[in-house]
Design a protein around this motif. Structure first.
Motif, short mmCIF file in Angstrom:
data_model
loop_
_atom_site.label_atom_id
_atom_site.label_comp_id
_atom_site.label_asym_id
_atom_site.label_seq_id
_atom_site.Cartn_x
_atom_site.Cartn_y
_atom_site.Cartn_z
N LEU A 11 4.15 -22.64 -0.42
CA LEU A 11 3.39 -22.00 0.64
C LEU A 11 2.59 -20.83 0.07
CD1 LEU A 11 2.77 -21.59 3.70
CD2 LEU A 11 4.71 -20.00 3.74
N GLY A 12 1.27 -20.90 0.19
CA GLY A 12 0.41 -19.78 -0.16
C GLY A 12 0.02 -19.03 1.09
N VAL A 13 -0.17 -17.74 0.96
CA VAL A 13 -0.64 -16.92 2.07
C VAL A 13 -1.91 -16.19 1.62
CG1 VAL A 13 -0.15 -15.01 3.63
CG2 VAL A 13 1.68 -16.60 3.01
N SER A 14 -2.99 -16.45 2.32
CA SER A 14 -4.26 -15.77 2.04
C SER A 14 -4.32 -14.49 2.86
CB SER A 14 -5.43 -16.69 2.42
OG SER A 14 -6.66 -16.02 2.26
N ILE A 15 -4.53 -13.36 2.17
CA ILE A 15 -4.59 -12.07 2.86
C ILE A 15 -6.00 -11.49 2.72
CG2 ILE A 15 -2.13 -11.56 2.70
CD1 ILE A 15 -2.69 -9.84 0.24
N GLY A 16 -6.44 -10.85 3.79
CA GLY A 16 -7.78 -10.26 3.81
C GLY A 16 -7.76 -8.89 4.46
N LYS A 17 -8.94 -8.29 4.56
CA LYS A 17 -9.07 -6.95 5.15
C LYS A 17 -9.30 -7.05 6.65
CE LYS A 17 -12.92 -4.56 5.13
NZ LYS A 17 -12.98 -4.09 6.54
N SER A 18 -8.57 -6.24 7.40
CA SER A 18 -8.82 -6.15 8.84
C SER A 18 -10.22 -5.60 9.08
CB SER A 18 -7.80 -5.22 9.51
OG SER A 18 -6.48 -5.63 9.26
N LYS A 19 -10.89 -6.13 10.08
CA LYS A 19 -12.25 -5.69 10.40
C LYS A 19 -12.28 -4.20 10.71
CE LYS A 19 -16.20 -6.73 13.39
NZ LYS A 19 -16.71 -7.60 14.50
N ALA A 20 -11.22 -3.71 11.37
CA ALA A 20 -11.18 -2.30 11.77
C ALA A 20 -10.93 -1.35 10.62
CB ALA A 20 -10.11 -2.11 12.85
N ALA A 21 -10.52 -1.86 9.48
CA ALA A 21 -10.22 -1.00 8.33
C ALA A 21 -11.50 -0.74 7.53
CB ALA A 21 -9.18 -1.66 7.43
N ALA A 22 -11.77 0.52 7.27
CA ALA A 22 -12.92 0.87 6.43
C ALA A 22 -12.67 0.39 5.01
CB ALA A 22 -13.14 2.38 6.46
N LEU A 23 -13.76 0.20 4.26
CA LEU A 23 -13.61 -0.27 2.88
C LEU A 23 -12.72 0.66 2.05
CD1 LEU A 23 -17.07 -1.70 1.76
CD2 LEU A 23 -14.90 -2.93 1.95
N GLU A 24 -12.84 1.97 2.30
CA GLU A 24 -12.03 2.92 1.53
C GLU A 24 -10.54 2.81 1.88
OE1 GLU A 24 -14.33 5.40 4.68
OE2 GLU A 24 -14.70 3.67 3.35
N ASP A 25 -10.23 2.14 2.99
CA ASP A 25 -8.83 1.95 3.39
C ASP A 25 -8.35 0.52 3.12
OD1 ASP A 25 -8.75 4.58 4.39
OD2 ASP A 25 -9.62 3.93 6.30
N ALA A 26 -9.17 -0.25 2.41
CA ALA A 26 -8.85 -1.66 2.22
C ALA A 26 -7.55 -1.88 1.45
CB ALA A 26 -10.00 -2.36 1.50
N VAL A 27 -7.29 -1.06 0.44
CA VAL A 27 -6.10 -1.26 -0.39
C VAL A 27 -4.84 -1.19 0.47
CG1 VAL A 27 -4.70 -0.32 -2.24
CG2 VAL A 27 -7.17 -0.48 -2.53
N GLY A 28 -4.73 -0.16 1.27
CA GLY A 28 -3.56 -0.02 2.14
C GLY A 28 -3.44 -1.14 3.14
N ASP A 29 -4.58 -1.64 3.61
CA ASP A 29 -4.60 -2.73 4.57
C ASP A 29 -4.05 -4.01 3.94
OD1 ASP A 29 -5.76 -3.20 7.40
OD2 ASP A 29 -6.53 -4.92 6.27
N TYR A 30 -4.51 -4.34 2.74
CA TYR A 30 -3.98 -5.50 2.03
C TYR A 30 -2.50 -5.31 1.70
CZ TYR A 30 -8.52 -7.79 1.02
OH TYR A 30 -9.72 -8.45 1.10
N GLN A 31 -2.13 -4.11 1.28
CA GLN A 31 -0.72 -3.86 0.92
C GLN A 31 0.21 -4.11 2.10
OE1 GLN A 31 -1.34 0.18 -0.65
NE2 GLN A 31 -0.14 -0.44 -2.44
N ALA A 32 -0.22 -3.74 3.30
CA ALA A 32 0.62 -3.93 4.48
C ALA A 32 0.89 -5.42 4.71
CB ALA A 32 -0.05 -3.31 5.71
N SER A 33 -0.12 -6.25 4.55
CA SER A 33 0.08 -7.70 4.71
C SER A 33 0.98 -8.25 3.62
CB SER A 33 -1.27 -8.42 4.70
OG SER A 33 -2.07 -8.05 5.81
N LEU A 34 0.77 -7.77 2.39
CA LEU A 34 1.60 -8.22 1.27
C LEU A 34 3.07 -7.89 1.52
CD1 LEU A 34 1.29 -9.37 -1.74
CD2 LEU A 34 1.55 -6.99 -2.44
N ARG A 35 3.34 -6.68 1.97
CA ARG A 35 4.72 -6.27 2.23
C ARG A 35 5.35 -7.11 3.34
NH1 ARG A 35 2.48 -0.85 1.99
NH2 ARG A 35 2.99 0.13 -0.01
#
Length: 349
Positions: free
Chosen positions: A143-167
């Protein structure tokens, strides 16, 4: 088979040929089918193909996977392996639940064997997918999971947004696909640039390592999904960053903004905003796979996706350097018979 002859035509009639309605109904029907073990067993006997391969440390029962986008929220996980898929990629999922872009946002181009979509990562959110997987379990294939950036997250907040999905999804995924290449979320493709991608992959690998250590196991493979519209120079830089940060593989490619190769009466639909997939993408997707394979000396595994509508297309993708292939548009247009055709057509003798 019953699906191609009866179920699929009925879905199109009920959906009044609206592609997104047909898509939604298909996933719903397959989700219900997944609760009927005798039906799954019968499908598996007909569609199943045994062609095992080991790629980035995972063993796949065959080399044909379901691409992200078909089952974003993992609603039909038991059905996909029964239809012959050797692995399944869900998502793209984001930290925040979001409706995606306004409808209509999915267009079928029949003369070109293609689709244009501007879905915009419509999904129920990473936590909802994690809860479903915890409750219903994983499919009996990787099973693979594709993770992306939430539309509401600014680009400068993208890392934290991806990390939350990963966790949230780390206990459940056999690999993660880091989607930085969809054309349907504003600014997302900027994350393919060297500096942004360096920051993102460094933090995701750090997070993955910590989560794996806590669980007492090896880190889950991280893959990067790339756009077909990158220049060779930009793709070369991206590969350098991937190498520096221990990326396990690449998925090539996402949909394209180009409109080359549209046929017949489809030209007017080419004006629709969104990513193009299907037959017109095939040549470019193979070019990207070939570039990656050559540039890395074949050391970086590639999942090839784009324009695979038959066994010949899949064989060309493997010849270009792909280790595995994925289906999306071809499956949507032709049904599960394509999975069987492709998997058996490329199976090792």
């Amino acid at each position: 088979m019953l699906f191609e002859k009866i179920v699929r035509p009925a879905l199109y009639r009920l959906g009044k040929n609206d592609p997104e309605t047909v898509h939604e109904r298909t996933v719903r029907v397959l989700g219900r089918l997944g609760t009927v073990p005798p039906a799954l067993a019968a499908l598996r006997r007909y569609y199943g193909t045994d062609d095992p391969a080991t790629v980035f440390g995972l063993r796949f029962p065959n080399r044909v996977g379901l691409a992200a986008g078909m089952d974003k929220d993992g609603r039909a996980l038991a059905a996909w392996p029964a239809l012959g898929f050797g692995f399944v990629e869900v998502g793209t999922v984001t930290k925040l639940a979001q409706p995606g872009n306004p409808r209509p946002r999915l267009y079928h181009l029949p003369d070109s064997e293609a689709v244009i979509n501007r879905m915009g990562f419509n999904n129920s959110g990473a936590d909802a997918l994690a809860e479903r997987l915890a409750t219903q379990g994983k499919p009996p294939v990787p099973l693979g999971v594709s993770i992306g950036k939430s539309k509401a997250a600014a680009l400068e907040d993208a890392v934290g947004d991806y990390q939350a999905s990963l966790r949230a999804l780390y206990p459940h995924a056999d690999y993660f696909a880091v989607n930085v290449s969809s054309p349907n979320t504003a600014g997302l493709r900027a994350l393919q640039d060297r500096s942004a991608l360096t920051d993102l992959l460094a933090e995701l690998q750090r997070t993955s390592g910590a989560l794996a250590a806590d669980a007492g196991r090896e880190p889950t493979p991280l893959l990067v999904k790339v756009a077909p519209d990158l220049s060779d120079e930009a793709l070369g830089e991206l590969l350098e960053v991937c190498d520096e940060h221990g990326v396990a593989g690449l998925i090539a490619t996402n949909t394209t903004l180009a409109r080359d190769g549209l046929a017949g009466t489809d030209a007017h639909l080419g004006k629709e905003v969104g990513g193009l997939s299907g037959r017109p993408l095939a040549n470019r997707a193979r070019e990207v796979v070939r570039f990656v394979h050559s540039h890395t000396g074949g050391k970086l595994p590639v999942i090839g996706v784009g324009g695979i509508l038959g066994a010949h297309d899949a064989r060309l993708m493997l010849d270009a350097g792909a280790s595995l292939v994925q289906l999306y548009t071809g499956f949507a247009l032709n049904g599960p018979g394509l999975v069987r055709t492709v998997a058996r057509g490329i199976a090792a003798p």
